[in-house]
Write a protein that holds these residues in place. Structure first.
Motif, PDB file in Angstrom:
ATOM      1  N   VAL A  92     -14.867  33.377  15.335  1.00 23.35           N
ATOM      2  CA  VAL A  92     -14.205  32.497  16.336  1.00 23.35           C
ATOM      3  C   VAL A  92     -14.593  31.227  17.077  1.00 23.35           C
ATOM      4  CG1 VAL A  92     -13.638  32.514  19.336  1.00 23.35           C
ATOM      5  CG2 VAL A  92     -13.836  35.049  17.526  1.00 23.35           C
ATOM      6  N   ARG A  93     -13.975  29.921  17.001  1.00 21.23           N
ATOM      7  CA  ARG A  93     -14.476  28.675  17.813  1.00 21.23           C
ATOM      8  C   ARG A  93     -13.444  28.674  18.978  1.00 21.23           C
ATOM      9  NH1 ARG A  93     -11.216  25.178  15.904  1.00 21.23           N
ATOM     10  NH2 ARG A  93      -9.227  26.087  14.821  1.00 21.23           N
ATOM     11  N   THR A  94     -12.763  28.863  19.543  1.00 21.94           N
ATOM     12  CA  THR A  94     -12.151  29.248  20.922  1.00 21.94           C
ATOM     13  C   THR A  94     -11.845  30.081  20.869  1.00 21.94           C
ATOM     14  OG1 THR A  94      -9.776  28.125  20.124  1.00 21.94           O
ATOM     15  CG2 THR A  94     -11.905  26.897  20.770  1.00 21.94           C
ATOM     16  N   GLU A  95     -11.653  30.840  22.739  1.00 22.53           N
ATOM     17  CA  GLU A  95     -11.090  32.077  23.168  1.00 22.53           C
ATOM     18  C   GLU A  95     -10.619  31.882  24.060  1.00 22.53           C
ATOM     19  OE1 GLU A  95     -12.459  37.023  23.630  1.00 22.53           O
ATOM     20  OE2 GLU A  95     -13.830  35.717  22.507  1.00 22.53           O
ATOM     21  N   SER A  96      -8.851  31.922  24.384  1.00 20.62           N
ATOM     22  CA  SER A  96      -8.427  31.616  25.898  1.00 20.62           C
ATOM     23  C   SER A  96      -8.340  33.292  26.073  1.00 20.62           C
ATOM     24  CB  SER A  96      -7.507  31.060  25.458  1.00 20.62           C
ATOM     25  OG  SER A  96      -7.295  30.031  24.964  1.00 20.62           O
ATOM     26  N   ARG A  97      -8.710  33.923  27.707  1.00 19.91           N
ATOM     27  CA  ARG A  97      -8.541  35.465  27.689  1.00 19.91           C
ATOM     28  C   ARG A  97      -7.822  34.876  28.972  1.00 19.91           C
ATOM     29  NH1 ARG A  97     -11.990  39.443  26.562  1.00 19.91           N
ATOM     30  NH2 ARG A  97     -12.948  38.816  24.941  1.00 19.91           N
ATOM     31  N   ALA A  98      -6.324  35.194  29.410  1.00 25.79           N
ATOM     32  CA  ALA A  98      -5.909  35.541  30.777  1.00 25.79           C
ATOM     33  C   ALA A  98      -4.982  36.498  31.231  1.00 25.79           C
ATOM     34  CB  ALA A  98      -4.645  33.927  30.577  1.00 25.79           C
ATOM     35  N   ALA A  99      -4.799  36.550  32.441  1.00 29.20           N
ATOM     36  CA  ALA A  99      -4.406  37.908  33.171  1.00 29.20           C
ATOM     37  C   ALA A  99      -2.883  37.690  32.547  1.00 29.20           C
ATOM     38  CB  ALA A  99      -4.275  37.587  34.403  1.00 29.20           C
ATOM     39  N   GLU A 100      -2.154  37.272  32.421  1.00 33.46           N
ATOM     40  CA  GLU A 100      -0.491  36.895  31.623  1.00 33.46           C
ATOM     41  C   GLU A 100      -1.125  35.898  30.508  1.00 33.46           C
ATOM     42  OE1 GLU A 100       2.035  36.780  35.350  1.00 33.46           O
ATOM     43  OE2 GLU A 100       2.011  38.895  35.582  1.00 33.46           O
ATOM     44  N   GLY A 101       0.343  36.620  29.948  1.00 29.84           N
ATOM     45  CA  GLY A 101       0.344  35.546  29.378  1.00 29.84           C
ATOM     46  C   GLY A 101       1.958  35.261  28.796  1.00 29.84           C
ATOM     47  N   ARG A 102       3.181  34.485  28.091  1.00 35.51           N
ATOM     48  CA  ARG A 102       3.839  34.437  27.969  1.00 35.51           C
ATOM     49  C   ARG A 102       4.404  33.533  27.177  1.00 35.51           C
ATOM     50  NH1 ARG A 102       7.871  35.808  32.224  1.00 35.51           N
ATOM     51  NH2 ARG A 102       6.990  36.183  34.573  1.00 35.51           N
ATOM     52  N   LEU A 103       5.434  33.850  26.170  1.00 28.52           N
ATOM     53  CA  LEU A 103       5.078  33.092  24.975  1.00 28.52           C
ATOM     54  C   LEU A 103       7.585  32.247  24.702  1.00 28.52           C
ATOM     55  CD1 LEU A 103       4.760  36.037  22.486  1.00 28.52           C
ATOM     56  CD2 LEU A 103       2.476  33.900  23.671  1.00 28.52           C
ATOM     57  N   TYR A 104       7.184  31.005  23.962  1.00 32.85           N
ATOM     58  CA  TYR A 104       8.022  30.463  24.078  1.00 32.85           C
ATOM     59  C   TYR A 104       7.812  30.023  22.601  1.00 32.85           C
ATOM     60  CZ  TYR A 104       7.815  30.887  29.109  1.00 32.85           C
ATOM     61  OH  TYR A 104       8.281  31.411  30.001  1.00 32.85           O
ATOM     62  N   ARG A 105       9.298  29.156  22.532  1.00 31.18           N
ATOM     63  CA  ARG A 105       8.980  29.028  20.745  1.00 31.18           C
ATOM     64  C   ARG A 105       9.394  27.032  21.167  1.00 31.18           C
ATOM     65  NH1 ARG A 105      13.023  28.540  17.698  1.00 31.18           N
ATOM     66  NH2 ARG A 105      14.580  30.380  18.578  1.00 31.18           N
ATOM     67  N   ASP A 106       9.097  26.166  20.643  1.00 36.09           N
ATOM     68  CA  ASP A 106       9.280  24.688  21.677  1.00 36.09           C
ATOM     69  C   ASP A 106      10.271  24.123  20.578  1.00 36.09           C
ATOM     70  OD1 ASP A 106       8.700  24.511  18.301  1.00 36.09           O
ATOM     71  OD2 ASP A 106       7.951  22.975  18.878  1.00 36.09           O
ATOM     72  N   PRO A 107      11.475  23.486  21.152  1.00 43.14           N
ATOM     73  CA  PRO A 107      12.681  22.925  20.326  1.00 43.14           C
ATOM     74  C   PRO A 107      12.704  22.788  18.713  1.00 43.14           C
ATOM     75  CG  PRO A 107      12.673  21.932  22.332  1.00 43.14           C
ATOM     76  CD  PRO A 107      11.030  22.287  22.081  1.00 43.14           C
ATOM     77  N   ASN A 108      11.161  22.570  18.259  1.00 45.73           N
ATOM     78  CA  ASN A 108      11.940  22.032  16.774  1.00 45.73           C
ATOM     79  C   ASN A 108      11.433  23.712  15.717  1.00 45.73           C
ATOM     80  OD1 ASN A 108       9.187  22.475  16.466  1.00 45.73           O
ATOM     81  ND2 ASN A 108       8.431  20.675  17.455  1.00 45.73           N
ATOM     82  N   GLY A 109      11.221  25.184  16.405  1.00 48.39           N
ATOM     83  CA  GLY A 109      10.935  25.702  16.398  1.00 48.39           C
ATOM     84  C   GLY A 109       9.452  25.609  14.833  1.00 48.39           C
ATOM     85  N   ARG A 110       9.063  25.123  15.040  1.00 53.92           N
ATOM     86  CA  ARG A 110       7.715  25.070  14.334  1.00 53.92           C
ATOM     87  C   ARG A 110       6.450  25.550  15.090  1.00 53.92           C
ATOM     88  NH1 ARG A 110       8.351  24.056   9.437  1.00 53.92           N
ATOM     89  NH2 ARG A 110       5.835  23.404   8.872  1.00 53.92           N
ATOM     90  N   ASP A 111       6.715  25.316  16.414  1.00 57.02           N
ATOM     91  CA  ASP A 111       5.428  25.865  17.120  1.00 57.02           C
ATOM     92  C   ASP A 111       5.246  26.745  17.876  1.00 57.02           C
ATOM     93  OD1 ASP A 111       3.681  23.830  16.260  1.00 57.02           O
ATOM     94  OD2 ASP A 111       4.626  22.352  17.487  1.00 57.02           O
ATOM     95  N   LEU A 112       4.186  27.670  18.474  1.00 54.15           N
ATOM     96  CA  LEU A 112       4.589  28.291  19.253  1.00 54.15           C
ATOM     97  C   LEU A 112       4.019  28.007  20.769  1.00 54.15           C
ATOM     98  CD1 LEU A 112       5.026  31.675  20.172  1.00 54.15           C
ATOM     99  CD2 LEU A 112       3.063  32.583  19.386  1.00 54.15           C
ATOM    100  N   TRP A 113       4.727  28.132  21.316  1.00 58.19           N
ATOM    101  CA  TRP A 113       3.316  28.187  23.102  1.00 58.19           C
ATOM    102  C   TRP A 113       3.832  29.693  23.851  1.00 58.19           C
ATOM    103  CZ3 TRP A 113       8.004  23.851  25.306  1.00 58.19           C
ATOM    104  CH2 TRP A 113       8.342  22.295  24.205  1.00 58.19           C
ATOM    105  N   ILE A 114       2.733  28.870  24.893  1.00 55.77           N
ATOM    106  CA  ILE A 114       1.907  30.427  25.314  1.00 55.77           C
ATOM    107  C   ILE A 114       1.430  29.735  26.635  1.00 55.77           C
ATOM    108  CG2 ILE A 114       0.103  32.426  25.258  1.00 55.77           C
ATOM    109  CD1 ILE A 114      -0.313  31.847  22.042  1.00 55.77           C
ATOM    110  N   ASP A 115       2.286  30.329  27.342  1.00 58.33           N
ATOM    111  CA  ASP A 115       1.312  30.116  28.767  1.00 58.33           C
ATOM    112  C   ASP A 115       1.059  30.659  29.667  1.00 58.33           C
ATOM    113  OD1 ASP A 115       3.386  27.465  28.551  1.00 58.33           O
ATOM    114  OD2 ASP A 115       5.086  28.681  29.603  1.00 58.33           O
ATOM    115  N   LEU A 116      -0.441  30.478  29.857  1.00 60.42           N
ATOM    116  CA  LEU A 116      -1.499  31.756  29.963  1.00 60.42           C
ATOM    117  C   LEU A 116      -1.384  31.061  31.991  1.00 60.42           C
ATOM    118  CD1 LEU A 116      -4.136  30.723  27.229  1.00 60.42           C
ATOM    119  CD2 LEU A 116      -1.964  33.109  27.342  1.00 60.42           C
ATOM    120  N   VAL A 117      -2.006  32.273  32.054  1.00 58.77           N
ATOM    121  CA  VAL A 117      -1.551  32.417  34.497  1.00 58.77           C
ATOM    122  C   VAL A 117      -3.243  32.578  34.677  1.00 58.77           C
ATOM    123  CG1 VAL A 117      -0.788  32.813  36.078  1.00 58.77           C
ATOM    124  CG2 VAL A 117       1.047  32.290  34.484  1.00 58.77           C
ATOM    125  N   ASP A 118      -4.510  32.380  34.701  1.00 61.80           N
ATOM    126  CA  ASP A 118      -5.623  32.989  35.742  1.00 61.80           C
ATOM    127  C   ASP A 118      -6.314  32.711  34.639  1.00 61.80           C
ATOM    128  OD1 ASP A 118      -4.820  31.916  38.402  1.00 61.80           O
ATOM    129  OD2 ASP A 118      -3.606  34.231  38.703  1.00 61.80           O
TER     130      ASP A 118
END
Length: 363
Positions: A181-207
């Motif tokens: 493991v190089r980096t590790e993000s931990r959050a109480a909540e997470g939501r997933l989205y695709r960016d407009p070009n479809g090649r990236d996954l956006w993960i919005d993390l909260v707290d």
């Protein structure tokens, strides 16, 4: 005419058998590779995407099928001394070239249509289905504790899911060589989205917290931090199965308009030309292969059918396709003029065919 109809019938029977066999083998191989890349997709998406591999499969199977058919049929005619009988009867050998030329022309017309229209549209459709499948795969996962790797560099994990909100969401970025493991993000909540070009996954993390491990071999060397809102951006091309560049989604008319406009969709004129000329050069391959395979089959008459087929396909896979792949790469990188580089493999094979035809016709 009777002789030509006889040869044409033999060619069509052998060609259809070769085409079906090659299509099945290539399709299964391509499907297995893609299934491994799309292993996290729902079955419905995989079933929907499978038929769109057929056009690309046929674009490879058609030229090779023509080559094998011509080599086998004329190899058998020569081995059974039928070519000698035709010569003794005073029939010019040029007449027996009409059936393979007809098959080559028809196969080239079909290949050109597929390369110009059918394959680009299937590429685009596969991409659209894949993008939908990514979202279905991510939002259709179990509500129970689960984790999913994306390639060999990212692991997503969560405890539960409520609608589009994932609870106790984790994003681990790994060293691709060691798996640490190089980096590790931990959050109480997470939501997933695709960016407009479809090649990236956006993960919005909260707290949550973000921990970096400068030295992945030592867990005690960390750079911790906290956040209220944080977005992780992840390349999802691994889930997309390494799809082709997007200029291949464009029809040839769209490529021509992009070339006339000085570029399109972020691609240079040379790259668009490389794609356009690559399609058209491959479209002529069946006709050139028919001209190449016919005299080659006659010249290797003494060998078995397997040997004759081997001799016929060897130049294609050792010379033609490697040259075509190299020419496309060099043209796309502006190392060579696309109008010259992409036609060079066809010219090489055509010159070889003319040499073989001259040898056969002068006997």
């Amino acid at each position: 005419m009777i002789l030509q109809r006889y040869i044409l019938r033999e060619l069509l029977i052998t060609f259809i058998a070769a085409l079906v066999s090659l299509t099945a083998v290539i399709f299964v191989g391509m499907a297995l590779v893609q299934l491994q890349a799309l292993q996290y997709f729902p079955a419905s998406a995989i079933k929907e995407i499978a038929p769109y591999f057929l056009p690309l499969t046929l674009s490879f199977a058609l030229p090779v099928g023509v080559l094998i058919a011509c080599a086998l049929v004329f190899g058998r005619l020569a081995a059974d001394n039928e070519i000698d009988a035709i010569r003794v009867a005073g029939v010019p050998l040029r007449r027996v070239l009409a059936p393979p030329l007809l098959v080559g022309i028809l196969a080239s017309a079909a290949t050109l249509y597929m390369n110009e229209e059918w394959i680009p549209r299937s590429h685009l459709k596969r991409r659209q289905i894949t993008q939908r499948g990514i979202q279905q795969a991510l939002y259709g996962l179990s509500r129970d504790a689960y984790s999913v790797p994306i390639g060999n560099e990212v692991v997503l994990a969560w405890r539960s899911r409520r609608g589009e909100v994932f609870a106790d969401f984790q994003v681990k970025r790994l060293d691709p060589k060691t798996g640490r493991v190089r980096t590790e993000s931990r959050a109480a909540e997470g939501r997933l989205y695709r960016d407009p070009n479809g090649r990236d996954l956006w993960i919005d993390l909260v707290d949550g917290t973000l921990v970096e491990y400068p030295d992945p071999t030592r867990r005690d060397t960390i750079n911790p931090g906290t956040f209220h809102e944080y977005r992780e951006v992840i390349d999802i091309s691994a889930l997309m199965g390494g799809y082709n560049p997007r200029e291949r989604d464009m029809t040839s008319q769209e490529l021509e308009r992009g070339i006339a406009a000085g570029g399109a969709k972020g691609y240079t004129v040379d790259r668009l030309k490389a794609e356009l000329f690559w399609r058209r050069a491959l479209g002529l391959a069946p006709l050139i292969f028919a001209l190449f395979g016919t005299p080659l089959g006659i010249l290797v008459r003494r060998g078995s059918r397997i040997a004759g087929m081997g001799w016929s396909v060897l130049p294609v896979f050792v010379v033609y396709y490697p040259l075509m792949t190299a020419a496309q790469a060099l043209a796309a990188r502006q190392k060579l003029d696309p109008s010259v580089a992409l036609w060079a493999p066809d010219v090489v094979m055509l010159l070889g065919a003319l040499v073989l035809l001259r040898i056969v016709l002068r006997k």
